[in-house]
Structures are given as C-alpha cells and as structure tokens.
Design an enzyme around this catalytic site. Structure first.
Site, PDB file in Angstrom:
ATOM      1  CG  ASP A 113      -3.666   4.568  -2.923  1.00 39.27           C
ATOM      2  OD1 ASP A 113      -2.789   3.826  -2.456  1.00 39.27           O
ATOM      3  OD2 ASP A 113      -4.787   4.690  -2.383  1.00 39.27           O
ATOM      4  CG  ASP A 131      -1.965   1.082   1.187  1.00 39.11           C
ATOM      5  OD1 ASP A 131      -1.987   1.835   0.198  1.00 39.11           O
ATOM      6  OD2 ASP A 131      -2.769   1.172   2.125  1.00 39.11           O
TER       7      ASP A 131
END
Length: 439
Positions: free
Chosen positions: A317, A134
């Site tokens: 992201d 992440d």
C-alpha cells in the site's frame, strides 16, 4: 449551490435515474465502521478510454456522462495518528509538467511522510493538480470551485464549468475516512491527462465541495486523491488496457520519484534487476494482496510458521507509511532486531507507534540496523532485501527508530519499506515486481 442541467434528453435522464444505485462507500478504498452511502454514476456511462501518447484533449460527446459543471508536511506525531487510523480502517475490512515527487528535499528521507503525489491535469485549457497517490483506494477526487469547507489547496480549485464533458448530472459523491475525515460533493467528469502517458476521456471523479481532515492537516494541502486501487471507477478501470501496468520508484533519500504507466512502466522495469511475486485473491478485492511468508534478520529467518503470515494475508500500500506485522510476527521480529542492536542505547516509550528506537547521541559512526529480508510467495519464493532507508524512521536528529509496528490483523507493506525499489503493478499478469539497480 445549484448547477443547471443542460439540454438533457428526457429518455437519458430517465435511464440515469433508474440506474442509480446506493451502496456502502469505502473510505479511500477502505470500509468505514458505520456505513456511508453514495450514489455512483450510471454504469452504462463509461469513459471513452485513454489516448496514449497524445497530449491533445478532444471533446467527446457522451450524452450520459456526468459533468460536475510543495505540499505541507505534517508533524511526526500527526503522521503516527494518520498511520494508526489508516491501519485500523484496513484491519476492520480484513511539481507539475513531467515532475513526480515524493519530496524535493534530497537530504531528508522522511520529508515525504509517506505521501506520494503526482501532477495531473483536467479539462482544456488544462488545469493542473497535485494528487496523493493511493494504491489502497479506487476513488479519485479533487477540490472544486464552489467549495464550502476545507477548500484551501496549493493548487487552484477545479472549475467544472471548463469541463469537456457535455452534460451536467449532480449525483452525490461521498468518500469518508475511518477517523471521520471526509470528502463530499458530486460526481464530476472531464478529460484527465498525465503528461507522457496520455488522456482518459470522460474520466469520472469526485468533485469535492466539503472536505474535512480530522487530523488538522487539510489532506496536506494536496488538491485531492488519485485512486490506483482495483475496482470500478478506479483510474485503472477507466483507462482501458493501456494502463493495466504501472510502476513507481521510491527513492532512498526522499528526493524526486517517478510514476510510469503502460509501455513506459514496462520499459522502466526492463532496466532493473527484478523479482516478481504473484498477487493473491482476498475478500477485499480493491487492494493489492501478496503472500509474505517469512522475514529474516541478519540472515536468520524468524522462527515463526509461515501460516502466521499467510492465514492473515499481506497487502502492499502506497498510502500506509510504515510496515505493520501481526502481533506474533512483530514480537519475534522486534526481539531479533533488538538482539542484533544490543550495543546501542534502546530508548523507552520515545514514540507511541514505534517501540524500537535508539539514541544517536555520542555515536561517531552512523547507526547500523541489521539486514532485513522479506520472503514473498508460497511457491517460487523470492527474497527481497530492504534498503537501509527502508528500515529506519529518522524521528529527529538524535533518534532513529525501526520503521515497523504491530498490527491487529494482517500485514501491510508500507511506503517506507518500498524505498529504493521500482515497484511494478502488473494487473494483467497479476504480479508485483520489486526492481533494483535501475538505469
């Protein structure tokens, strides 16, 4: 649960207690609507940095180091809920041994459902774990032995008794999601190794004992999260200068992907045809911000002022699935795509998140979405053409959707739109690179 302190000198214990700080905890790097509190490790107890190119784990004495003594695929509906939750949270704030995979299913580009996992190991003998990567989060955590809730994982629970750190210090760890999901436990410490790239001595991470995924996916049975965001206690901040560059390749077909660090990331990037755009500074310094200044559909740039993009900002992201655009931008973009695809059957309300979906029934040739081009950078603008699979979300065998949706605030470049690119994060040079035609 009770883990014992082992031979901690009084002075060190006193210093650690004195330096403990309470602060608002981001949820996987995102701010919760209601503050969540967490005690962080003492700032003076830093990791010893990586041993790059070495697979040997060495015991390093650090008197103040704390010592915490095939992924399940969610349904498309649950994916939508996860993506919505993550985006709301962002907007509120403004297989083992050398194998890195989005999915082993080479025929289904959606098999990864936006989840990028990497195999790491902790301790010695090495305990292997598959963690969700992440870039929007700086916190790393793994499910631990003595786990009380949400303990099921495809990997064994981490055994802190095998830690290579010398001392136990039970400092609370709490990572909470905006949708009320959470991972709670204590801060842990061990030597973290990523094969081919080296080891980080005395790596600080969350040893999760209570884990709750409100969507019912149990964090897709992964062992935990690997936080590649910016900021203190992230992987990059604990690794030293050698891991200030990393890259990942997101395949178009959902097959095996790779994650590279340091010199290997640069070497990989050098085999590609690259375009670079600078990172920009925003209030949320944990995420990677870039300037998206425009979008073209089939060669025609949207009639939307660049200020509509830049005033709101854009992040890239790996933890968000499909790209989100501000409402004004998305409306113009969607209309341009629909106009280009007017010969296909547009379906009404087939998906609660994606509103531009088409039926494949009766088609002889594959459905043809228009060419979509992102324009990045206010100065020295680059034009990045998305791949075909970076445009489509294959909802099922009879429906294809435009893999974009509207956002409440700024733009988010999701993992689907990164398919087919080697994405390079250069923290020292403060640039993001998009590489194609890599060898």
């Amino acid at each position: 649960m009770a883990w014992m302190y082992k031979h901690i000198p009084t002075t060190c214990f006193f210093l650690v207690v004195c330096y403990l700080t309470i602060k608002v905890v981001p949820i996987l790097g995102e701010k919760a609507p209601h503050p969540q509190f967490q005690v962080e490790p003492k700032p003076n107890c830093q990791s010893s940095g990586p041993i790059i190119g070495s697979h040997k784990l060495e015991r390093v004495s650090n008197r103040c180091s704390p010592n915490a003594n095939s992924t399940k695929t969610p349904s498309s509906g649950k994916l939508v809920n996860k993506n919505q939750t993550r985006v709301r949270s962002i907007n509120k704030k403004q297989n083992r041994h050398h194998h890195y995979a989005l999915s082993d299913n080479k025929y289904d580009p959606n098999a990864d459902y936006g989840l990028f996992t990497v195999s790491i190991s902790l301790g010695s003998p090495r305990q292997y774990y598959s963690l969700i990567v992440d870039t929007g989060s700086r916190w790393t955590w793994v499910r631990c032995r003595f786990c009380r809730e949400g303990c099921i994982s495809d990997d064994p629970l981490y055994d802190p008794s095998k830690s290579l750190c010398d001392y136990t210090l039970t400092i609370p760890f709490n990572a909470s999601y905006d949708d009320k999901s959470f991972a709670r436990g204590i801060w842990g410490c061990d030597n973290l190794t990523i094969d081919d790239f080296g080891s980080i001595m005395n790596f600080q991470f969350g040893c999760a004992l209570e884990n709750f995924d409100r969507n019912g996916d149990n964090f897709v049975n992964a062992a935990g999260i690997l936080g590649l965001g910016k900021g203190e206690w992230s992987l990059t901040s604990q690794s030293g200068a050698s891991m200030q560059v990393f890259s990942y390749f997101v395949p178009e077909n959902g097959g095996g992907a790779d994650l590279q660090f340091g010199d290997k990331a640069r070497e990989k990037s050098n085999t590609c045809t690259n375009q670079f755009t600078p990172m920009v500074q925003r209030i949320d310094q944990e995420k990677y911000h870039i300037d998206l200044v425009g979008i073209s559909v089939d060669g025609n740039e949207l009639n939307v002022p660049s200020t509509e993009f830049m005033s709101r900002g854009t992040i890239i992201d790996s933890g968000t699935t499909i790209t989100r655009l501000p409402e004004v931008v998305y409306s113009a973009f969607r209309d341009a795509v629909r106009q280009s695809m007017s010969s296909y059957t547009l379906l009404d309300e087939i998906d609660e998140l994606m509103d531009t979906c088409y039926s494949l029934e009766g088609l002889i040739e594959p459905i043809a979405f228009p060419e979509i081009k992102f324009h990045f950078g206010e100065v020295n603008t680059i034009d990045v053409i998305l791949t075909k699979e970076g445009t489509i979300w294959r909802k099922d065998g009879t429906v294809n959707c435009l893999a974009f949706a509207a956002a409440e605030s700024y733009s988010i470049i999701g993992i689907v739109q990164q398919r087919g690119f080697n994405v390079l994060y250069d923290l020292e040079g403060e640039t993001i690179g998009f590489g194609t035609n890599c060898t």
